[in-house]
Design an enzyme around this catalytic site. Structure first.
Site: not given
Ligand code: PLP
Length: 381
Positions: A70-71, A178, A198, A200, A324
């Protein structure tokens, strides 16, 4: 001892069928870019996984690009759109309740001369649509609003925002990390230009995700190198992770509505049970426009860290919001943006359910919660 995992928004345990499939397919070791048989076999797995994911999300196969999660997808969408469209303008619209993957990328773009407008949200965490319309200027190139919030579960009017963006010729990215697997998504109808996901978060492996890029979208690569992903995202593909992601998505999306309704029933029992049994407990987020598994509650005169430690001792895994944020004393930027007073925000925790959560789990949490809150309150005095 009992162990109840209620942090499914942070990550989900990998589904057993997904794991078995990944183990079974691990023997396909080839590099998908190689022309020999081993390479071709790996390429076939990639193509098949891409087709499965595109099919489930209502996209064309050539609109799905694999990433490390996701990031990366969100970074790519924002930076890629910013760089590719800089000739048109440098203004980006987003919200203050986005995940840090979006907010911190925007803040970094600011240092490169981009202007960022944060659209306010109401007390439920819903973005102000009129404010988006008013914020659009001649030099606006991108709107990025999340589909569902990771801390309070609030769902955004993504269809409406997509319409506004398209009417103004502005690109629209939605962070659906999400939402995917919790909300039915048909990219053919949704009208977004980019969407991040993402694996996971839907019981797939970690470190793998995807970015949907609508055909024709002007987007620069984010990672440079080889010609993988049609020259748009370099690096040898995580074949086994991608196979796992496709399998996880298939399983998670088999019955989104039915499974979501069952989870939401347990969610509402947990919310109502806590609020009815504990004074000074208040739900954060929208009562109905929220993810089926999300419970976020403020407990007056408590501290989230103390609650989480006691819950952990009682065998309950919960969190203080985003992954985080847990472990750091920072107060949730999401709750503050929704107007939750700082003192209340400090005592807010998130419990996120999945299809693995049982009625007995809910009973157990409801049974121990009043004592835990009481203990936290008395130790805070
Ligand atoms: N965006 C949202 C809304 C998320 O909840 C998260 C993860 O908590 C991310 C992005 C980041 O995803 P990833 O953990 O796959 O990098």
């Amino acid at each position: 001892m009992k162990y109840i995992y209620l942090d499914n928004a942070a990550t989900m345990p990998i589904n057993n069928s997904v794991l078995n499939k990944m183990i079974e397919y691990a023997k396909y070791y080839g590099n998908p870019s190689s022309i020999h048989q081993a390479g071709r076999e790996a390429r076939k797995l990639l193509d098949k996984s891409r087709a499965v994911i595109a099919g489930i999300l209502g996209a064309n196969t050539n609109e799905i690009y694999f990433s490390s999660g996701g990031t990366e997808s969100a970074n790519w969408a924002l930076v890629g759109a910013a760089f590719a469209n800089a000739d048109k303008g440098k203004h980006i619209i987003t919200s203050p309740i986005e995940h840090h993957a979006v907010i911190n990328t925007c803040e970094n773009l600011k240092k490169h001369g981009y202007e960022i407008t944060y659209i306010p949200v109401d007390k439920y965490g819903i973005v102000d649509i009129d404010a988006i319309k008013k914020a659009i200027k001649k030099d606006t190139i991108l709107i990025s609003i999340m589909y569902a919030n990771n801390e309070v579960g609030t769902l955004q009017p993504v269809h409406e925002i997509a319409k506004i963006a398209s009417e103004h010729g502005v690109l629209f990215h939605t962070d659906a990390v999400q939402a995917v697997s919790n909300v039915p998504i048909n990219l053919g109808e949704l009208g977004v230009d980019m969407l991040s996901l993402s694996a996971h978060k839907f019981a797939g492996p970690k470190g793998v995700g995807a970015l949907y890029i609508k055909q024709g979208t002007k987007l620069s690569p984010f990672i440079y190198g080889g010609e993988q992903e049609r020259g748009r995202r370099a690096g040898t593909e995580n074949v086994i992770g991608i196979v796992g992601m496709a399998e996880a998505l298939k399983i998670a999306c088999t019955d989104i509505i039915g499974s979501g309704a069952k989870i939401a029933q347990k969610r509402d029992r947990l919310i109502n049970g806590i609020i009815d049994s504990i004074d000074g407990a208040q739900l954060n987020g929208h009562p109905t426009m929220r993810l089926p598994g999300n419970v976020n509650i403020s407990f007056e005169n408590t501290l989230a860290q103390a609650l989480l430690m006691r819950l952990d001792s009682a065998g309950i895994a919960a969190s203080a919001g985003s992954a985080c944020a847990s472990g750091s004393p920072e107060v949730s930027h999401v709750l503050l943006s929704m107007g939750v007073p700082r003192e209340k925000a400090k005592g807010s925790i998130r419990l996120t359910l999945s299809c693995n959560t049982t009625d007995e789990d809910i009973d157990y949490v409801l049974g121990v919660m009043p004592t835990i809150v009481k203990e936290c309150r008395s130790s805070a005095i």
